[in-house]
Write a protein that holds these residues in place. Structure first.
Motif, PDB file in Angstrom:
ATOM      1  N   GLY A  96       0.820  -1.120   0.085  1.00  0.00           N
ATOM      2  CA  GLY A  96       0.145   0.061   0.129  1.00  0.00           C
ATOM      3  C   GLY A  96       0.651   1.263  -0.057  1.00  0.00           C
ATOM      4  O   GLY A  96       1.896   1.288   0.006  1.00  0.00           O
ATOM      5  N   ASP A  98       1.126   5.107   1.917  1.00  0.00           N
ATOM      6  CA  ASP A  98       0.948   6.200   3.176  1.00  0.00           C
ATOM      7  C   ASP A  98       0.865   7.549   2.722  1.00  0.00           C
ATOM      8  O   ASP A  98       2.153   7.831   2.614  1.00  0.00           O
ATOM      9  N   SER A 102      -3.605  12.296   4.840  1.00  0.00           N
ATOM     10  CA  SER A 102      -4.463  11.858   3.862  1.00  0.00           C
ATOM     11  C   SER A 102      -4.906  10.712   3.885  1.00  0.00           C
ATOM     12  O   SER A 102      -5.789  10.271   3.284  1.00  0.00           O
ATOM     13  N   GLY A 103      -4.122   9.622   4.773  1.00  0.00           N
ATOM     14  CA  GLY A 103      -4.724   8.292   4.923  1.00  0.00           C
ATOM     15  C   GLY A 103      -3.975   7.264   4.011  1.00  0.00           C
ATOM     16  O   GLY A 103      -2.794   7.768   3.562  1.00  0.00           O
ATOM     17  N   LYS A 104      -4.571   6.181   4.097  1.00  0.00           N
ATOM     18  CA  LYS A 104      -3.507   5.202   3.402  1.00  0.00           C
ATOM     19  C   LYS A 104      -4.409   4.121   2.510  1.00  0.00           C
ATOM     20  O   LYS A 104      -5.720   4.131   2.700  1.00  0.00           O
ATOM     21  N   VAL A 105      -3.823   3.867   1.534  1.00  0.00           N
ATOM     22  CA  VAL A 105      -4.522   2.886   0.490  1.00  0.00           C
ATOM     23  C   VAL A 105      -3.862   1.379   0.548  1.00  0.00           C
ATOM     24  O   VAL A 105      -2.740   1.365   0.216  1.00  0.00           O
ATOM     25  N   TYR A 146      -9.123   2.029   1.339  1.00  0.00           N
ATOM     26  CA  TYR A 146      -8.748   3.413   2.005  1.00  0.00           C
ATOM     27  C   TYR A 146      -9.154   3.442   3.641  1.00  0.00           C
ATOM     28  O   TYR A 146     -10.161   2.996   3.837  1.00  0.00           O
ATOM     29  N   SER A 147      -8.249   3.952   4.035  1.00  0.00           N
ATOM     30  CA  SER A 147      -8.415   4.107   5.706  1.00  0.00           C
ATOM     31  C   SER A 147      -7.665   5.455   6.122  1.00  0.00           C
ATOM     32  O   SER A 147      -6.565   5.739   5.634  1.00  0.00           O
ATOM     33  N   GLY A 148      -8.650   6.213   6.595  1.00  0.00           N
ATOM     34  CA  GLY A 148      -8.017   7.680   6.963  1.00  0.00           C
ATOM     35  C   GLY A 148      -8.859   8.212   8.181  1.00  0.00           C
ATOM     36  O   GLY A 148      -9.725   7.685   8.763  1.00  0.00           O
ATOM     37  N   ASP A 156     -13.276   4.684   6.658  1.00  0.00           N
ATOM     38  CA  ASP A 156     -12.898   3.605   5.977  1.00  0.00           C
ATOM     39  C   ASP A 156     -13.749   2.886   4.635  1.00  0.00           C
ATOM     40  O   ASP A 156     -14.962   3.081   5.016  1.00  0.00           O
ATOM     41  N   SER A 158     -13.783   0.097   1.378  1.00  0.00           N
ATOM     42  CA  SER A 158     -13.045  -1.207   0.718  1.00  0.00           C
ATOM     43  C   SER A 158     -14.018  -1.538  -0.428  1.00  0.00           C
ATOM     44  O   SER A 158     -15.251  -1.554  -0.137  1.00  0.00           O
TER      45      SER A 158
END
Length: 346
Positions: A96, A98, A102-105, A146-148, A156, A158
């Motif tokens: 992924g 980071d 702005s969050g993670k993919v 996506y998690s932010g 979150d 998905s």
């Protein structure tokens, strides 16, 4: 448990996370290895046995540009040599990006975004999770997530691609077995919104849609968590619907820490109605199940240090069980169970 969301709410004694050892850290690149060893004595009211297990993991991260990093994680469950289950099972496998604030993919196999909405009651080491049977499906492969986190807000989302051999997790995520529903998943998507207040309260809502060839399954969850000093409370309501069946459940948990000792308890309930295709095309009438999940769980754990702990849990099961070994599911009587375990994390 998703510690980025529930770090304040969930007592540290419940965390099964490993004490990662850094094996490389230079020039913006880091790599860690971690794992655990565990031994369980189990009783299902018929037999008492003992089994060992292990878990190994690897994670790495490197800087791509200012404010952007790439990361990867692999984690596997390893059964003892004489265990009946698979010897080597993947739990998390993903890569992924980071983007800092702005969050993670994430791309790969891990929990869906829907898990965030049920995580407030995921506090047990061995049991728990009964209210989520056939509602929350466990770790899934083939996802984009996506998690932010923005201040106290949680977002979150998905998406899961086609899976011709779709399986769902049944039981506690730390000790999950997977059941083949005999169905092909065309696609699925999920989202959870939440907010963590600065006085210890967290509120979450999640929605998960799974599209199959024969129809859709729609799941929702509303949950809350509250922590105050050594006390923790968690509650969740869940619902799942297909064209012909419906599941309703709720889960309640409480824990209290006294120095290195943690006392915890929970109650899970689920009611089923209608018809549903479950295993190999077999149809079970949910009306025959009725209030099929009625579980009370008591537990105590003791933490020797940051690496090693022991626990005991007792499950009082007044519900019904489902035997999925045959061509079609069949009802069985549920039994009380207990477990004693020792675990070392590194």
């Amino acid at each position: 448990m998703k510690k980025t969301i529930l770090a304040v709410a969930i007592p540290a004694l419940f965390a099964a996370s490993a004490q990662a050892a850094n094996v490389y850290d230079a020039d913006g690149v880091s790599a860690d290895v971690y794992g655990r060893m565990q031994f369980d004595i189990r009783d299902d009211n018929t037999n008492t046995d003992a089994v060992g297990s292990a878990r190994m993991g690897f994670k790495a991260q490197s800087e791509i540009a200012t404010g952007v990093s790439g990361f990867a994680k692999g984690e596997w469950q390893i059964a003892a040599e004489d265990a009946d289950s698979s010897k080597f099972t993947a739990r998390h496998l993903y890569v992924g990006f980071d983007f800092e604030d702005s969050g993670k993919v994430i791309f790969g196999q891990t929990d869906t975004a829907f898990y965030t909405a049920v995580a407030p009651t995921d506090i047990f080491n061995s049991f728990g999770y009964g209210a989520y049977t056939l509602v929350e499906d466990g770790r899934q492969e083939g996802q984009i997530i996506y998690s932010g986190e923005f201040g106290g807000f949680i977002l979150d989302a998905s998406y899961q691609f086609r899976n011709p051999d779709f399986q769902v997790g049944v039981g506690n995520p730390e000790d999950t077995s997977y059941v083949d529903l005999g169905a092909e998943l065309d696609s699925a998507y999920a989202a959870t919104l939440g907010y963590n207040f600065d006085f210890g309260l967290g509120l979450y809502g999640g929605y998960h849609v799974e599209k199959f060839k024969d129809g859709d399954k729609k799941n929702m969850a509303l949950s809350a968590s509250y922590s105050w000093e050594a006390l923790y409370l968690g509650a969740a309501y869940v619902n799942a619907k297909t064209d012909d069946a419906k599941l309703d459940g709720y889960d309640l948990v409480v824990s209290y820490d006294i120095n290195a000792v943690s006392l915890y308890a929970g109650y899970a309930y689920q009611k089923a109605s209608g018809d549903a295709t479950l295993v190999d095309g077999g149809t079970m009438t949910f009306d025959d199940l009725g209030d099929w999940v009625k579980q009370s769980t008591l537990g105590v754990s003791y933490k020797f240090n940051s690496n090693m702990k022991v626990w005991g849990e007792y499950l009082v099961d007044n519900g019904k069980g489902v035997d999925t070994e045959g061509a079609a599911p069949a009802l069985t009587d549920a039994d009380n169970q207990w477990r004693i375990a020792v675990q070392y994390n590194f």
